[in-house]
Design a protein around this motif. Sequence first.
Motif, PDB file in Angstrom:
ATOM      1  N   VAL A  70      -7.118  48.728  33.600  1.00 38.32           N
ATOM      2  CA  VAL A  70      -5.938  48.391  33.577  1.00 38.32           C
ATOM      3  C   VAL A  70      -5.853  48.052  35.135  1.00 38.32           C
ATOM      4  O   VAL A  70      -5.094  49.153  34.902  1.00 38.32           O
ATOM      5  CB  VAL A  70      -5.113  48.505  32.303  1.00 38.32           C
ATOM      6  CG1 VAL A  70      -4.102  47.136  32.195  1.00 38.32           C
ATOM      7  CG2 VAL A  70      -5.879  47.717  30.936  1.00 38.32           C
ATOM      8  N   ILE A  71      -4.770  47.195  35.497  1.00 33.94           N
ATOM      9  CA  ILE A  71      -3.780  47.481  37.054  1.00 33.94           C
ATOM     10  C   ILE A  71      -2.589  47.863  36.099  1.00 33.94           C
ATOM     11  O   ILE A  71      -2.337  48.007  34.946  1.00 33.94           O
ATOM     12  CB  ILE A  71      -3.540  45.937  37.536  1.00 33.94           C
ATOM     13  CG1 ILE A  71      -4.522  45.336  37.639  1.00 33.94           C
ATOM     14  CG2 ILE A  71      -2.571  46.488  38.287  1.00 33.94           C
ATOM     15  CD1 ILE A  71      -4.162  43.980  38.683  1.00 33.94           C
ATOM     16  N   PRO A  72      -2.294  49.694  36.583  1.00 35.61           N
ATOM     17  CA  PRO A  72      -1.292  49.864  36.012  1.00 35.61           C
ATOM     18  C   PRO A  72      -0.047  49.237  36.149  1.00 35.61           C
ATOM     19  O   PRO A  72       0.814  50.116  34.799  1.00 35.61           O
ATOM     20  CB  PRO A  72      -1.410  51.252  36.972  1.00 35.61           C
ATOM     21  CG  PRO A  72      -2.690  51.244  37.420  1.00 35.61           C
ATOM     22  CD  PRO A  72      -3.282  50.475  38.021  1.00 35.61           C
ATOM     23  N   ASP A  73       0.790  48.407  36.640  1.00 31.82           N
ATOM     24  CA  ASP A  73       1.449  47.835  36.459  1.00 31.82           C
ATOM     25  C   ASP A  73       1.561  46.496  35.881  1.00 31.82           C
ATOM     26  O   ASP A  73       2.565  46.626  34.753  1.00 31.82           O
ATOM     27  CB  ASP A  73       2.141  46.988  37.626  1.00 31.82           C
ATOM     28  CG  ASP A  73       1.990  47.979  39.389  1.00 31.82           C
ATOM     29  OD1 ASP A  73       2.426  48.923  38.446  1.00 31.82           O
ATOM     30  OD2 ASP A  73       2.213  47.290  39.854  1.00 31.82           O
ATOM     31  N   SER A  74       0.681  46.794  34.954  1.00 34.76           N
ATOM     32  CA  SER A  74       0.298  46.184  34.068  1.00 34.76           C
ATOM     33  C   SER A  74       0.180  46.161  32.808  1.00 34.76           C
ATOM     34  O   SER A  74       0.048  45.719  31.584  1.00 34.76           O
ATOM     35  CB  SER A  74      -1.088  44.395  34.022  1.00 34.76           C
ATOM     36  OG  SER A  74      -2.699  45.327  34.237  1.00 34.76           O
ATOM     37  N   ILE A  75       0.129  47.861  32.481  1.00 39.87           N
ATOM     38  CA  ILE A  75       0.064  48.570  31.218  1.00 39.87           C
ATOM     39  C   ILE A  75       1.526  47.600  30.545  1.00 39.87           C
ATOM     40  O   ILE A  75       2.493  48.208  30.918  1.00 39.87           O
ATOM     41  CB  ILE A  75       0.316  49.597  31.367  1.00 39.87           C
ATOM     42  CG1 ILE A  75      -1.127  49.827  31.630  1.00 39.87           C
ATOM     43  CG2 ILE A  75       0.115  50.916  29.993  1.00 39.87           C
ATOM     44  CD1 ILE A  75      -1.370  51.928  31.487  1.00 39.87           C
ATOM     45  N   PRO A  76       2.003  48.109  28.907  1.00 39.97           N
ATOM     46  CA  PRO A  76       3.115  47.223  28.511  1.00 39.97           C
ATOM     47  C   PRO A  76       3.965  48.678  28.479  1.00 39.97           C
ATOM     48  O   PRO A  76       3.401  49.263  28.095  1.00 39.97           O
ATOM     49  CB  PRO A  76       2.743  47.255  27.357  1.00 39.97           C
ATOM     50  CG  PRO A  76       0.894  46.316  27.418  1.00 39.97           C
ATOM     51  CD  PRO A  76       0.694  47.162  28.485  1.00 39.97           C
ATOM     52  N   GLN A  77       4.916  48.214  28.522  1.00 34.97           N
ATOM     53  CA  GLN A  77       5.755  49.687  28.505  1.00 34.97           C
ATOM     54  C   GLN A  77       5.828  49.932  27.010  1.00 34.97           C
ATOM     55  O   GLN A  77       5.837  50.945  26.661  1.00 34.97           O
ATOM     56  CB  GLN A  77       7.196  49.112  29.005  1.00 34.97           C
ATOM     57  CG  GLN A  77       8.121  50.607  28.825  1.00 34.97           C
ATOM     58  CD  GLN A  77       8.968  51.259  29.964  1.00 34.97           C
ATOM     59  OE1 GLN A  77       8.116  51.044  30.733  1.00 34.97           O
ATOM     60  NE2 GLN A  77       8.528  52.174  29.074  1.00 34.97           N
ATOM     61  N   ASP A  78       6.405  49.225  26.042  1.00 34.67           N
ATOM     62  CA  ASP A  78       6.209  49.298  24.735  1.00 34.67           C
ATOM     63  C   ASP A  78       4.888  51.162  24.723  1.00 34.67           C
ATOM     64  O   ASP A  78       5.149  51.581  24.148  1.00 34.67           O
ATOM     65  CB  ASP A  78       5.789  48.342  23.265  1.00 34.67           C
ATOM     66  CG  ASP A  78       6.476  47.484  23.682  1.00 34.67           C
ATOM     67  OD1 ASP A  78       8.001  48.087  23.608  1.00 34.67           O
ATOM     68  OD2 ASP A  78       6.565  46.712  22.947  1.00 34.67           O
ATOM     69  N   LEU A  79       3.655  50.486  25.480  1.00 38.48           N
ATOM     70  CA  LEU A  79       2.790  51.569  25.438  1.00 38.48           C
ATOM     71  C   LEU A  79       2.976  52.863  25.660  1.00 38.48           C
ATOM     72  O   LEU A  79       2.712  54.671  24.902  1.00 38.48           O
ATOM     73  CB  LEU A  79       1.216  50.870  25.749  1.00 38.48           C
ATOM     74  CG  LEU A  79       0.071  51.669  25.805  1.00 38.48           C
ATOM     75  CD1 LEU A  79       0.214  51.934  23.899  1.00 38.48           C
ATOM     76  CD2 LEU A  79      -1.129  51.387  26.555  1.00 38.48           C
TER      77      LEU A  79
END
Length: 115
Positions: A70-79
């Motif tokens: 996954v593109i690191p900037d698209s990892i959800p903050q919730d995760l």
Amino acid sequence: MTTDLVTYYGQTPIIDQLVNKYGVYLEKLNRETKLLLRVTLSTYIVMQQEYTPSEYPVSTALEDGLCELVIPDSIPQDLYDVCSILKGLTTLEAETLLEALQHQIRWGNAQKLAS
């Protein structure tokens, strides 16, 4: 005994923190976050064969398991927030969460509905 999908398999103080923040079915987490959490926890469990939770925390498993997919900037903050709660997670607790997530993704509140 409760039969909530998270606590049914094994209730611990770390899992209680997760449930208190995201609900007994982790209903405040969307399907994508649950799928990514499953990848993260699987990576964490594999690496626990060589390291301790303090040497290889869940947050490192997040980076190792997802940054290639996954593109690191698209990892959800919730995760990232979930991984902070799971600091010190045992392998047994990780397996417990994987079971609950699998059930939710296949049968529960995070299943993909046919279009």
